[in-house]
Design a protein around this motif. Structure first.
Motif, mmCIF file in Angstrom:
data_model
loop_
_atom_site.group_PDB
_atom_site.id
_atom_site.type_symbol
_atom_site.label_atom_id
_atom_site.label_comp_id
_atom_site.label_asym_id
_atom_site.label_seq_id
_atom_site.Cartn_x
_atom_site.Cartn_y
_atom_site.Cartn_z
ATOM 1 N N UNK A 71 0.791 -1.227 0.000
ATOM 2 C CA UNK A 71 0.000 0.000 0.000
ATOM 3 C C UNK A 71 0.830 1.288 0.000
ATOM 4 N N UNK A 72 2.110 1.201 -0.295
ATOM 5 C CA UNK A 72 2.928 2.396 -0.452
ATOM 6 C C UNK A 72 2.583 3.049 -1.788
ATOM 7 N N UNK A 73 2.331 4.342 -1.790
ATOM 8 C CA UNK A 73 1.955 5.072 -2.999
ATOM 9 C C UNK A 73 3.140 5.858 -3.543
ATOM 10 N N UNK A 74 3.284 5.859 -4.867
ATOM 11 C CA UNK A 74 4.425 6.494 -5.529
ATOM 12 C C UNK A 74 3.958 7.470 -6.607
ATOM 13 N N UNK A 75 4.741 8.512 -6.821
ATOM 14 C CA UNK A 75 4.353 9.553 -7.763
ATOM 15 C C UNK A 75 4.454 9.040 -9.211
ATOM 16 N N UNK A 76 3.399 9.259 -10.011
ATOM 17 C CA UNK A 76 3.407 8.748 -11.389
ATOM 18 C C UNK A 76 4.432 9.411 -12.315
ATOM 19 N N UNK A 77 4.647 10.729 -12.149
ATOM 20 C CA UNK A 77 5.593 11.428 -13.028
ATOM 21 C C UNK A 77 6.252 12.564 -12.256
ATOM 22 N N UNK A 78 7.500 12.841 -12.603
ATOM 23 C CA UNK A 78 8.253 13.882 -11.904
ATOM 24 C C UNK A 78 7.606 15.247 -12.096
ATOM 25 N N UNK A 79 7.637 16.060 -11.052
ATOM 26 C CA UNK A 79 7.087 17.398 -11.149
ATOM 27 C C UNK A 79 7.047 18.084 -9.801
ATOM 28 N N UNK A 80 6.435 19.253 -9.775
ATOM 29 C CA UNK A 80 6.282 20.010 -8.530
ATOM 30 C C UNK A 80 4.860 19.836 -8.005
ATOM 31 N N UNK A 81 4.752 19.452 -6.740
ATOM 32 C CA UNK A 81 3.446 19.305 -6.109
ATOM 33 C C UNK A 81 2.929 20.706 -5.784
ATOM 34 N N UNK A 82 1.916 21.150 -6.511
ATOM 35 C CA UNK A 82 1.414 22.517 -6.329
ATOM 36 C C UNK A 82 0.201 22.559 -5.395
ATOM 37 N N UNK A 83 -0.398 21.390 -5.144
ATOM 38 C CA UNK A 83 -1.562 21.360 -4.258
ATOM 39 C C UNK A 83 -1.652 20.007 -3.569
ATOM 40 N N UNK A 84 -1.875 20.058 -2.249
ATOM 41 C CA UNK A 84 -2.196 18.856 -1.466
ATOM 42 C C UNK A 84 -3.507 19.154 -0.761
ATOM 43 N N UNK A 85 -4.546 18.390 -1.055
ATOM 44 C CA UNK A 85 -5.882 18.709 -0.542
ATOM 45 C C UNK A 85 -6.549 17.467 0.037
ATOM 46 N N UNK A 86 -6.883 17.536 1.326
ATOM 47 C CA UNK A 86 -7.586 16.443 2.004
ATOM 48 C C UNK A 86 -9.066 16.782 2.119
ATOM 49 N N UNK A 87 -9.930 15.766 1.918
ATOM 50 C CA UNK A 87 -11.356 15.974 2.092
ATOM 51 C C UNK A 87 -11.962 14.785 2.819
ATOM 52 N N UNK A 88 -12.605 14.995 3.973
ATOM 53 C CA UNK A 88 -13.257 13.892 4.689
ATOM 54 C C UNK A 88 -14.450 13.371 3.897
ATOM 55 N N UNK A 89 -14.854 12.147 4.195
ATOM 56 C CA UNK A 89 -15.986 11.576 3.473
ATOM 57 C C UNK A 89 -16.367 10.208 4.003
ATOM 58 N N UNK A 90 -17.069 9.447 3.175
ATOM 59 C CA UNK A 90 -17.569 8.132 3.568
ATOM 60 C C UNK A 90 -16.512 7.059 3.334
ATOM 61 N N UNK A 91 -16.882 5.818 3.641
ATOM 62 C CA UNK A 91 -15.972 4.686 3.456
ATOM 63 C C UNK A 91 -16.683 3.592 2.669
ATOM 64 N N UNK A 92 -17.121 3.957 1.442
ATOM 65 C CA UNK A 92 -17.763 2.994 0.561
ATOM 66 C C UNK A 92 -16.708 2.063 -0.035
ATOM 67 N N UNK A 93 -17.171 0.984 -0.640
ATOM 68 C CA UNK A 93 -16.264 0.075 -1.329
ATOM 69 C C UNK A 93 -15.468 0.866 -2.362
ATOM 70 N N UNK A 94 -14.147 0.837 -2.266
ATOM 71 C CA UNK A 94 -13.292 1.667 -3.123
ATOM 72 C C UNK A 94 -13.343 1.262 -4.588
ATOM 73 N N UNK A 95 -13.868 0.086 -4.906
ATOM 74 C CA UNK A 95 -13.951 -0.337 -6.299
ATOM 75 C C UNK A 95 -15.123 0.316 -7.022
ATOM 76 N N UNK A 96 -16.056 0.936 -6.286
ATOM 77 C CA UNK A 96 -17.221 1.570 -6.892
ATOM 78 C C UNK A 96 -16.852 2.922 -7.490
ATOM 79 N N UNK A 97 -17.494 3.275 -8.606
ATOM 80 C CA UNK A 97 -17.226 4.542 -9.267
ATOM 81 C C UNK A 97 -17.531 5.724 -8.339
#
Length: 227
Positions: free
Chosen positions: A107-133
């Motif tokens: 479950x370690x997450x890695x950056x897809x392409x090199x660049x500058x992170x211009x925004x980091x934004x957290x948003x609370x929400x529900x815990x539905x099955x993550x496979x659902x659209x």
């Protein structure tokens, strides 16, 4: 057992997992006092927790103008979608690739392409099955907007799942990062959405297995297409 064989089964563990492994080991000891078969179940649980928090080294492709998968798992969605508003990527649709991680994936997450992170934004929400659209819209999430060297931007969003209860992101805004660099993790099952930059071509299919930091998911030039 040789060193190479040991390295196949024994992987480095992310520090986030140490307290969980310690708790699992303590539970196993207590269960052994109660009933030996229960103790062995506790040992199995402890091994699984260690395995969940494994953090193996990955060989990131050196080929220019590509994006790699941010997560281990399976491609569950591949379609145009409007990125989360909090990322500031506009109201237009971008090609979205979703990678679903089961509780058995790293479950370690890695950056897809090199660049500058211009925004980091957290948003609370529900815990539905993550496979659902609809998990993209309703679930707890943390997103990064990243600007490429050519000025284009893309997004990568960590989405909590049915059993996931903690999203971790140690990346900061205005931080320059390399392709395949670790930026976070999600505990116990979840999903990553990648919103490709303009003119990028996806190189994956639904159901394809991904390896974080290694599997190529898109061509930034748009010259290549999955056939």
């Amino acid at each position: 057992m040789s060193v190479s064989m040991l390295s196949t089964f024994i992987k480095p563990m992310h520090p986030e997992g140490r307290r969980f492994v310690a708790a699992g080991a303590l539970v196993a000891v207590v269960l052994f006092f109660l009933w030996v078969p229960l103790g062995w179940l506790g040992v199995g649980l402890t091994i699984w927790i260690y395995y969940f928090f494994r953090d193996p080294e990955r060989t990131v492709p050196s080929r220019p103008d590509i994006m790699v998968s941010p997560a281990d798992g399976v491609v569950s969605l591949l379609e145009p979608a409007v990125p989360p508003a909090e990322l500031g990527l506009g109201n237009g649709e971008m090609m979205r690739i979703s990678v679903f991680m089961s509780v058995f994936n790293c479950h370690i997450n890695r950056l897809p392409a090199a660049g500058r992170v211009v925004k980091v934004a957290y948003r609370p929400g529900k815990f539905l099955n993550a496979s659902l659209d609809k998990a993209s819209e309703h679930n707890e999430r943390n997103g990064l907007a990243v600007r490429l060297a050519d000025g284009r931007s893309y997004g990568v969003v960590q989405i909590a799942g049915l059993v996931a209860r903690r999203i971790l992101c140690w990346t900061k805004e205005e931080q320059d990062m390399a392709r395949g660099e670790r930026f976070g993790l999600i505990r116990f099952g979840s999903r990553l959405d990648i919103y490709l930059p303009e003119d990028a071509a996806p190189l994956v299919r639904i159901g394809q297995t991904m390896v974080a930091g290694e599997t190529v998911i898109a061509d930034l030039t748009g010259a290549l297409k999955e056939t």
